[in-house]
Design a protein around this motif. Structure first.
Motif, PDB file in Angstrom:
ATOM      1  N   SER A  25       0.845  -1.195   0.000  1.00 42.34           N
ATOM      2  CA  SER A  25       0.000   0.000   0.000  1.00 42.34           C
ATOM      3  C   SER A  25       0.879   1.243   0.000  1.00 42.34           C
ATOM      4  O   SER A  25       2.061   1.190   0.325  1.00 42.34           O
ATOM      5  N   GLY A  26       0.251   2.375  -0.351  1.00 42.40           N
ATOM      6  CA  GLY A  26       0.984   3.629  -0.377  1.00 42.40           C
ATOM      7  C   GLY A  26       1.038   4.188  -1.783  1.00 42.40           C
ATOM      8  O   GLY A  26       0.168   3.938  -2.605  1.00 42.40           O
ATOM      9  N   SER A  27       2.097   4.931  -2.042  1.00 43.57           N
ATOM     10  CA  SER A  27       2.255   5.595  -3.334  1.00 43.57           C
ATOM     11  C   SER A  27       2.836   4.601  -4.346  1.00 43.57           C
ATOM     12  O   SER A  27       4.041   4.408  -4.425  1.00 43.57           O
ATOM     13  N   ILE A  28       1.964   3.965  -5.107  1.00 41.08           N
ATOM     14  CA  ILE A  28       2.389   2.908  -6.030  1.00 41.08           C
ATOM     15  C   ILE A  28       1.902   3.235  -7.435  1.00 41.08           C
ATOM     16  O   ILE A  28       0.701   3.373  -7.644  1.00 41.08           O
ATOM     17  N   PHE A  29       2.840   3.326  -8.374  1.00 39.14           N
ATOM     18  CA  PHE A  29       2.468   3.436  -9.786  1.00 39.14           C
ATOM     19  C   PHE A  29       2.404   2.049 -10.410  1.00 39.14           C
ATOM     20  O   PHE A  29       1.459   1.713 -11.108  1.00 39.14           O
ATOM     21  N   SER A  30       3.431   1.249 -10.141  1.00 37.67           N
ATOM     22  CA  SER A  30       3.440  -0.122 -10.661  1.00 37.67           C
ATOM     23  C   SER A  30       4.383  -0.977  -9.817  1.00 37.67           C
ATOM     24  O   SER A  30       5.287  -0.461  -9.153  1.00 37.67           O
ATOM     25  N   ILE A  31       4.135  -2.272  -9.861  1.00 37.17           N
ATOM     26  CA  ILE A  31       5.002  -3.248  -9.192  1.00 37.17           C
ATOM     27  C   ILE A  31       5.344  -4.335 -10.189  1.00 37.17           C
ATOM     28  O   ILE A  31       4.451  -5.044 -10.657  1.00 37.17           O
ATOM     29  N   ASN A  32       6.606  -4.481 -10.517  1.00 38.38           N
ATOM     30  CA  ASN A  32       7.018  -5.486 -11.493  1.00 38.38           C
ATOM     31  C   ASN A  32       7.199  -6.851 -10.836  1.00 38.38           C
ATOM     32  O   ASN A  32       6.756  -7.857 -11.353  1.00 38.38           O
ATOM     33  N   VAL A  33       7.841  -6.865  -9.702  1.00 39.64           N
ATOM     34  CA  VAL A  33       8.160  -8.126  -9.030  1.00 39.64           C
ATOM     35  C   VAL A  33       7.568  -8.120  -7.628  1.00 39.64           C
ATOM     36  O   VAL A  33       7.704  -7.133  -6.899  1.00 39.64           O
ATOM     37  N   MET A  34       6.919  -9.193  -7.271  1.00 38.13           N
ATOM     38  CA  MET A  34       6.518  -9.443  -5.885  1.00 38.13           C
ATOM     39  C   MET A  34       6.953 -10.863  -5.538  1.00 38.13           C
ATOM     40  O   MET A  34       6.994 -11.733  -6.421  1.00 38.13           O
ATOM     41  N   GLY A  35       7.268 -11.069  -4.294  1.00 37.65           N
ATOM     42  CA  GLY A  35       7.717 -12.407  -3.948  1.00 37.65           C
ATOM     43  C   GLY A  35       8.030 -12.579  -2.491  1.00 37.65           C
ATOM     44  O   GLY A  35       7.662 -11.738  -1.651  1.00 37.65           O
ATOM     45  N   TRP A  36       8.740 -13.670  -2.217  1.00 41.04           N
ATOM     46  CA  TRP A  36       9.034 -14.054  -0.838  1.00 41.04           C
ATOM     47  C   TRP A  36      10.465 -14.546  -0.719  1.00 41.04           C
ATOM     48  O   TRP A  36      10.954 -15.304  -1.579  1.00 41.04           O
ATOM     49  N   VAL A  48      12.628 -17.668  -1.930  1.00 38.72           N
ATOM     50  CA  VAL A  48      11.609 -18.719  -1.909  1.00 38.72           C
ATOM     51  C   VAL A  48      10.887 -18.747  -3.256  1.00 38.72           C
ATOM     52  O   VAL A  48      10.878 -19.766  -3.943  1.00 38.72           O
ATOM     53  N   ALA A  49      10.281 -17.635  -3.630  1.00 31.98           N
ATOM     54  CA  ALA A  49       9.540 -17.588  -4.884  1.00 31.98           C
ATOM     55  C   ALA A  49       9.354 -16.136  -5.312  1.00 31.98           C
ATOM     56  O   ALA A  49       9.232 -15.245  -4.469  1.00 31.98           O
ATOM     57  N   LEU A  50       9.334 -15.926  -6.625  1.00 34.34           N
ATOM     58  CA  LEU A  50       9.098 -14.606  -7.199  1.00 34.34           C
ATOM     59  C   LEU A  50       8.005 -14.697  -8.244  1.00 34.34           C
ATOM     60  O   LEU A  50       7.968 -15.659  -9.026  1.00 34.34           O
ATOM     61  N   ALA A  51       7.149 -13.689  -8.266  1.00 36.36           N
ATOM     62  CA  ALA A  51       6.125 -13.554  -9.300  1.00 36.36           C
ATOM     63  C   ALA A  51       6.424 -12.273 -10.062  1.00 36.36           C
ATOM     64  O   ALA A  51       6.338 -11.178  -9.502  1.00 36.36           O
ATOM     65  N   ILE A  52       6.796 -12.425 -11.321  1.00 35.37           N
ATOM     66  CA  ILE A  52       7.215 -11.305 -12.165  1.00 35.37           C
ATOM     67  C   ILE A  52       6.176 -11.100 -13.254  1.00 35.37           C
ATOM     68  O   ILE A  52       5.752 -12.069 -13.903  1.00 35.37           O
ATOM     69  N   VAL A  53       5.796  -9.867 -13.450  1.00 35.74           N
ATOM     70  CA  VAL A  53       4.769  -9.566 -14.444  1.00 35.74           C
ATOM     71  C   VAL A  53       5.175 -10.112 -15.815  1.00 35.74           C
ATOM     72  O   VAL A  53       6.289  -9.874 -16.281  1.00 35.74           O
ATOM     73  N   GLY A  54       4.283 -10.869 -16.423  1.00 37.50           N
ATOM     74  CA  GLY A  54       4.514 -11.382 -17.766  1.00 37.50           C
ATOM     75  C   GLY A  54       5.413 -12.590 -17.855  1.00 37.50           C
ATOM     76  O   GLY A  54       5.737 -13.030 -18.964  1.00 37.50           O
ATOM     77  N   ARG A  55       5.828 -13.137 -16.720  1.00 39.32           N
ATOM     78  CA  ARG A  55       6.726 -14.281 -16.735  1.00 39.32           C
ATOM     79  C   ARG A  55       6.205 -15.370 -15.797  1.00 39.32           C
ATOM     80  O   ARG A  55       5.415 -15.104 -14.895  1.00 39.32           O
ATOM     81  N   THR A  56       6.674 -16.581 -16.020  1.00 37.14           N
ATOM     82  CA  THR A  56       6.287 -17.666 -15.120  1.00 37.14           C
ATOM     83  C   THR A  56       7.012 -17.481 -13.791  1.00 37.14           C
ATOM     84  O   THR A  56       8.129 -16.963 -13.746  1.00 37.14           O
ATOM     85  N   PRO A  57       6.394 -17.899 -12.695  1.00 35.69           N
ATOM     86  CA  PRO A  57       7.017 -17.711 -11.386  1.00 35.69           C
ATOM     87  C   PRO A  57       8.343 -18.456 -11.249  1.00 35.69           C
ATOM     88  O   PRO A  57       8.559 -19.485 -11.885  1.00 35.69           O
ATOM     89  N   ASN A  58       9.216 -17.906 -10.419  1.00 40.30           N
ATOM     90  CA  ASN A  58      10.470 -18.574 -10.071  1.00 40.30           C
ATOM     91  C   ASN A  58      10.358 -19.160  -8.676  1.00 40.30           C
ATOM     92  O   ASN A  58       9.840 -18.514  -7.764  1.00 40.30           O
TER      93      ASN A  58
END
Length: 121
Positions: A25-36, A48-58
């Motif tokens: 939350s907060g001032s966000i325009f975009s987030i490319n990568v989210m993960g753990w 542990v794992a990454l979720a990247i926009v437009g790509r399969t998770p790592n």
């Protein structure tokens, strides 16, 4: 300011499941990568794992087939479904997000404060 808040940690027996959630939350325009990432006592923080926009998770090799990452780009949330947990999964789990606060601004990596996952044998 961008904040990441994790939830869902706890104590579980070996073989059990937990689901972690993280909301940005907060001032966000975009987030490319989210993960753990996670950090066990006396050890370095590890992917542990990454979720990247437009790509399969790592996934880290040691969690493949047991953990599943998912994200909701509209809500700026990421979840981690953890199945078949074992004591070696015991760690503090940290959420991360690579955030752009403005269209032409830089991308910065933000971290949550972490949530404890403890797996008993």
């Amino acid at each position: 300011q961008v904040q990441l808040v994790e939830s869902g940690g706890g104590l579980v027996q070996a073989g059990g499941s937990l689901r972690l959630s993280c909301a940005a939350s907060g001032s966000i325009f975009s987030i490319n990568v989210m993960g753990w990432y996670r950090q066990a006592p006396g050890k370095q923080r590890e992917l542990v794992a990454l979720a990247i926009v437009g790509r399969t998770p790592n996934y880290a090799d040691r969690v493949k087939g047991r953990f599943t990452i998912s994200r909701d780009n509209a809500q700026n949330t990421v979840n981690l479904q953890m199945n078949s947990l074992n004591p070696e999964d015991t760690a503090v789990y940290f959420c991360l997000a690579d955030v752009k606060e403005e269209r032409n601004g830089p991308t910065t990596r933000r971290w949550g404060h972490g949530t404890q996952v403890t797996v008993s044998s």
